[in-house]
Design an enzyme around this catalytic site. Structure first.
Site, PDB file in Angstrom:
ATOM      1  N   GLU A   1      12.329   2.156  19.464  1.00 17.19           N
ATOM      2  CA  GLU A   1      11.983   0.855  18.886  1.00 17.19           C
ATOM      3  C   GLU A   1      10.877   0.977  17.852  1.00 17.19           C
ATOM      4  O   GLU A   1      10.971   0.411  16.751  1.00 17.19           O
ATOM      5  CB  GLU A   1      11.559  -0.114  19.987  1.00 17.19           C
TER       6      GLU A   1
ATOM      7  N   ARG B   1       1.216  -9.551 -15.742  1.00 20.69           N
ATOM      8  CA  ARG B   1       0.327 -10.714 -15.677  1.00 20.69           C
ATOM      9  C   ARG B   1      -0.989 -10.392 -16.386  1.00 20.69           C
ATOM     10  O   ARG B   1      -1.684  -9.436 -16.035  1.00 20.69           O
ATOM     11  CB  ARG B   1       0.051 -11.064 -14.209  1.00 20.69           C
TER      12      ARG B   1
ATOM     13  N   GLN C   1     -10.439  -3.031 -12.101  1.00 18.26           N
ATOM     14  CA  GLN C   1     -10.610  -2.178 -10.931  1.00 18.26           C
ATOM     15  C   GLN C   1     -10.404  -2.955  -9.630  1.00 18.26           C
ATOM     16  O   GLN C   1      -9.901  -2.393  -8.643  1.00 18.26           O
ATOM     17  CB  GLN C   1     -12.004  -1.548 -10.961  1.00 18.26           C
TER      18      GLN C   1
END
Length: 379
Positions: A242, A268, A279
């Protein structure tokens, strides 16, 4: 650590070709028709059969190959709830039946499960036990006809849509955890078995979960999976699979999220330059990359150890903690990178946070995993 061979690469590439075929689920609730359309695509892909032996209709792949394929699936599937349901289906029923089932159980269930014609789920959690799973109250008492199952389970992923359940119950009051519990195969139409209503949750809406109720539910002897008293061992084996499968899918999802953030930071612009030049943004993306590669490495290290029969207790717990906590942090950073757009459902960024939070809880909470690591260090 190791190189993928030609066949493994081709398998991963074949899965990536399905990108764009899946439809994004609702952000508020399960759409049954949409789920069925996406599930049909999963069936056509054949990924449900990856770890199942050829004689039962499977592809017979080892754990590392299965992980590699599912990482690709996580990276291209826009329906993260579906991805979670896929891994839950594989590990909850197919894996334990293949490992511990009788010949008749394998023949009856595995072909249908690996074809996706029967959806699987397993039930261990109870409302009062939480992480202390083996304090469960659900009991299976031996009788002349087999076993009478009484009790209830909660947080059963795939429960509302599952056909076959692996249910863990106490079978001995005198024996401790190692021998006091057993696993049973319970079909949805078994008399005395009731599937509760779908529970509302924060994320992963297209992977429904619910409570289960057992009222003098009669199970014939052939519904016992493995031997009586073997429930703890079966569940521990299942949990290895799992974590490896569910969280390598998360790695694929984190890769997709990282790619979105990189692209957005290049296109953007603010104050005359792309935001990726700042940064504050580039370091967030760098941290996402560091977390992604660390998660990927730890999961494949654990998978390699599991495949070669090694004790992976510590490695698996580390991998689970690192991946789940990295996923949540990456989702938060992604929202910050996208700003107001990241907070809007339309862009599909905020859903990563809603979906990722649960990863710190299911398959053993981060706190439980840290307890395990500490105990393995002799503390």
């Amino acid at each position: 650590m190791f190189e993928w061979n030609k066949e493994q690469k081709q398998l991963a590439d074949s899965i990536r070709k399905w990108e764009g075929r899946f439809t994004r689920q609702s952000d508020t609730c399960l759409d049954p028709e949409q789920f069925q359309r996406n599930w049909t695509l999963v069936q056509e892909m054949g990924i449900l059969s990856l770890p199942i032996e050829n004689e039962y209709g499977g592809l017979g792949q080892n754990v590392l190959t299965t992980m590699h394929a599912l990482e690709s699936f996580g990276s291209i599937c826009c329906d993260e709830g579906l991805s979670f349901s896929v891994s839950s289906h594989m590990v909850s029923t197919a894996i334990p039946i293949q490992k511990f089932g009788s010949s008749s159980q394998k023949n009856d269930y595995l072909p249908l499960i690996c074809a996706g014609e029967r959806i699987g789920a397993h039930a261990i959690s109870e409302s009062e036990s939480g992480s202390d799973a083996w304090s469960m109250k659900t009991k299976a008492v031996a009788c002349g006809e087999g076993y009478r199952l009484n009790g209830s389970k909660t947080f059963t992923s795939n429960g509302p849509i599952a056909d076959t359940f692996i249910v863990y119950a106490r079978t001995s009051e005198e024996t401790g955890t190692l021998g006091g519990f057993s696993a049973f195969i319970v079909d949805r139409d078994t008399p005395g078995f009731t599937v509760g209503s779908t529970l509302k949750k924060m994320g992963l809406h297209s992977s429904p979960l619910c409570d289960l109720y057992f009222d003098h539910c009669l199970l014939t002897p052939d519904k016992l999976l493995g031997k009586e008293g073997q429930g703890f061992s079966i569940f521990n084996y299942v949990m290895n699979w799992e974590i490896l499968l569910s969280f390598i899918i998360n790695v694929g999802e984190m890769q997709g999220l990282l790619d979105k953030c990189i692209e957005y930071s290049k296109t953007r612009s603010q104050y005359g330059q792309p935001i990726g030049k700042y940064q504050a943004i580039s370091h967030k993306i760098a941290d996402m990359k560091i977390g992604l590669e660390t998660s990927r490495t730890m999961l494949y290290k654990a998978g390699y150890g599991f495949q070669h029969g090694r004790n992976i207790t510590t490695d698996l717990s580390i991998a689970k903690v690192v991946t789940s906590e990295t996923f949540v942090k990456s989702a938060l950073d992604a929202i910050q990178i996208f700003g107001g757009n990241g907070y809007m459902q339309e862009t599909g960024i905020e859903k990563y946070l809603r979906n990722s939070v649960a990863s710190k809880i299911y398959s053993g909470t981060s706190e439980v995993q840290r307890n395990t690591i500490a105990s393995m260090l002799g503390l």
